[in-house]
Motif scaffolding. Sequence first.
Motif, PDB file in Angstrom:
ATOM      1  N   SER A  55       0.715  -1.376   0.088  1.00  0.00           N
ATOM      2  CA  SER A  55      -0.019   0.083  -0.045  1.00  0.00           C
ATOM      3  C   SER A  55       0.857   1.237  -0.138  1.00  0.00           C
ATOM      4  O   SER A  55       1.966   1.336   0.432  1.00  0.00           O
ATOM      5  N   ALA A  56       0.148   2.314  -0.398  1.00  0.00           N
ATOM      6  CA  ALA A  56       1.116   3.579  -0.612  1.00  0.00           C
ATOM      7  C   ALA A  56       1.338   4.114   0.834  1.00  0.00           C
ATOM      8  O   ALA A  56       0.733   4.184   1.821  1.00  0.00           O
ATOM      9  N   SER A  57       2.300   4.628   0.860  1.00  0.00           N
ATOM     10  CA  SER A  57       2.967   5.164   2.367  1.00  0.00           C
ATOM     11  C   SER A  57       2.551   6.775   2.247  1.00  0.00           C
ATOM     12  O   SER A  57       2.411   7.323   1.168  1.00  0.00           O
ATOM     13  N   LEU A  58       2.277   7.099   3.515  1.00  0.00           N
ATOM     14  CA  LEU A  58       1.917   8.479   3.866  1.00  0.00           C
ATOM     15  C   LEU A  58       2.876   9.261   3.729  1.00  0.00           C
ATOM     16  O   LEU A  58       3.991   8.915   4.257  1.00  0.00           O
ATOM     17  N   PHE A  59       2.987  10.338   2.919  1.00  0.00           N
ATOM     18  CA  PHE A  59       3.822  11.576   2.876  1.00  0.00           C
ATOM     19  C   PHE A  59       5.086  10.842   2.018  1.00  0.00           C
ATOM     20  O   PHE A  59       6.226  11.636   2.388  1.00  0.00           O
ATOM     21  N   SER A  60       5.089   9.919   1.271  1.00  0.00           N
ATOM     22  CA  SER A  60       6.260   9.593   0.644  1.00  0.00           C
ATOM     23  C   SER A  60       5.844   8.828  -0.733  1.00  0.00           C
ATOM     24  O   SER A  60       4.600   8.487  -0.884  1.00  0.00           O
ATOM     25  N   SER A  61       6.685   8.763  -1.761  1.00  0.00           N
ATOM     26  CA  SER A  61       6.358   7.772  -2.813  1.00  0.00           C
ATOM     27  C   SER A  61       6.581   6.452  -2.730  1.00  0.00           C
ATOM     28  O   SER A  61       6.579   5.472  -3.695  1.00  0.00           O
ATOM     29  N   ARG A  62       7.077   5.528  -1.451  1.00  0.00           N
ATOM     30  CA  ARG A  62       7.312   4.611  -1.374  1.00  0.00           C
ATOM     31  C   ARG A  62       6.103   3.622  -1.182  1.00  0.00           C
ATOM     32  O   ARG A  62       5.005   4.060  -0.797  1.00  0.00           O
ATOM     33  N   CYS A  63       6.197   2.296  -1.523  1.00  0.00           N
ATOM     34  CA  CYS A  63       5.097   1.189  -1.040  1.00  0.00           C
ATOM     35  C   CYS A  63       5.454   0.447  -0.060  1.00  0.00           C
ATOM     36  O   CYS A  63       6.647  -0.024  -0.061  1.00  0.00           O
ATOM     37  N   VAL A  64       4.610   0.263   0.780  1.00  0.00           N
ATOM     38  CA  VAL A  64       4.947  -0.385   2.120  1.00  0.00           C
ATOM     39  C   VAL A  64       4.300  -1.837   2.388  1.00  0.00           C
ATOM     40  O   VAL A  64       3.062  -1.818   1.838  1.00  0.00           O
ATOM     41  N   ARG A  65       4.904  -2.701   2.611  1.00  0.00           N
ATOM     42  CA  ARG A  65       4.203  -4.140   2.564  1.00  0.00           C
ATOM     43  C   ARG A  65       3.669  -4.352   3.778  1.00  0.00           C
ATOM     44  O   ARG A  65       2.631  -4.788   3.937  1.00  0.00           O
ATOM     45  N   ASP A  66       4.274  -4.006   5.016  1.00  0.00           N
ATOM     46  CA  ASP A  66       3.754  -4.320   6.261  1.00  0.00           C
ATOM     47  C   ASP A  66       3.313  -3.096   7.112  1.00  0.00           C
ATOM     48  O   ASP A  66       4.191  -2.400   7.403  1.00  0.00           O
ATOM     49  N   CYS A  67       1.971  -2.660   7.136  1.00  0.00           N
ATOM     50  CA  CYS A  67       1.704  -1.609   7.866  1.00  0.00           C
ATOM     51  C   CYS A  67       1.304  -1.994   9.175  1.00  0.00           C
ATOM     52  O   CYS A  67       0.335  -2.985   9.582  1.00  0.00           O
ATOM     53  N   GLU A  68       1.897  -1.511  10.232  1.00  0.00           N
ATOM     54  CA  GLU A  68       1.861  -1.915  11.541  1.00  0.00           C
ATOM     55  C   GLU A  68       1.565  -0.616  12.299  1.00  0.00           C
ATOM     56  O   GLU A  68       2.455   0.467  12.205  1.00  0.00           O
ATOM     57  N   TRP A  69       0.867  -0.596  13.557  1.00  0.00           N
ATOM     58  CA  TRP A  69       0.764   0.567  14.348  1.00  0.00           C
ATOM     59  C   TRP A  69       1.855   0.095  15.435  1.00  0.00           C
ATOM     60  O   TRP A  69       1.665  -1.069  16.157  1.00  0.00           O
TER      61      TRP A  69
END
Length: 132
Positions: A55-69
């Motif tokens: 999924s798209a990263s917030l405030f970045s052009s990277r894509c992130v695989r593991d979104c964790e809190w």
Amino acid sequence: GFSLSSLIRACPQSQCSPASPLTYVNGVVMNGTSPCSEGRDPSSPLCSRCDASSSASLFSSRCVRDCEWGVTQSLTSTLLFVLLFGYVLFLAFRPVSPLSPWLRIITYFYSVLSLMFHSTQLKPQSALMQVL
């Protein structure tokens, strides 16, 4: 006239800088190589979309695989929610006075709404608007 540079768009640097660049051997793409950065979909135009597993990263052009809190995000969100809830309770149980924000917000809203209806010649649907 058209030139080749006017027809071909350069891929953005952050989206098209893979760890192992696209490589061909005898006209066949080598496994493990890609034209896109990690997490980007190579079938999208100019690597513009993230993979299905990213999924798209917030405030970045990277894509992130593991979104964790993390602990920091959880504590900050909880604190903000508690403060907002406390403020809403404070405003709800505060005595209504001419300086009360709730009274001023509602009065201003219906004043502006009545001006809008009168200026556009629309018929108000609300019974409260018909009184105004």
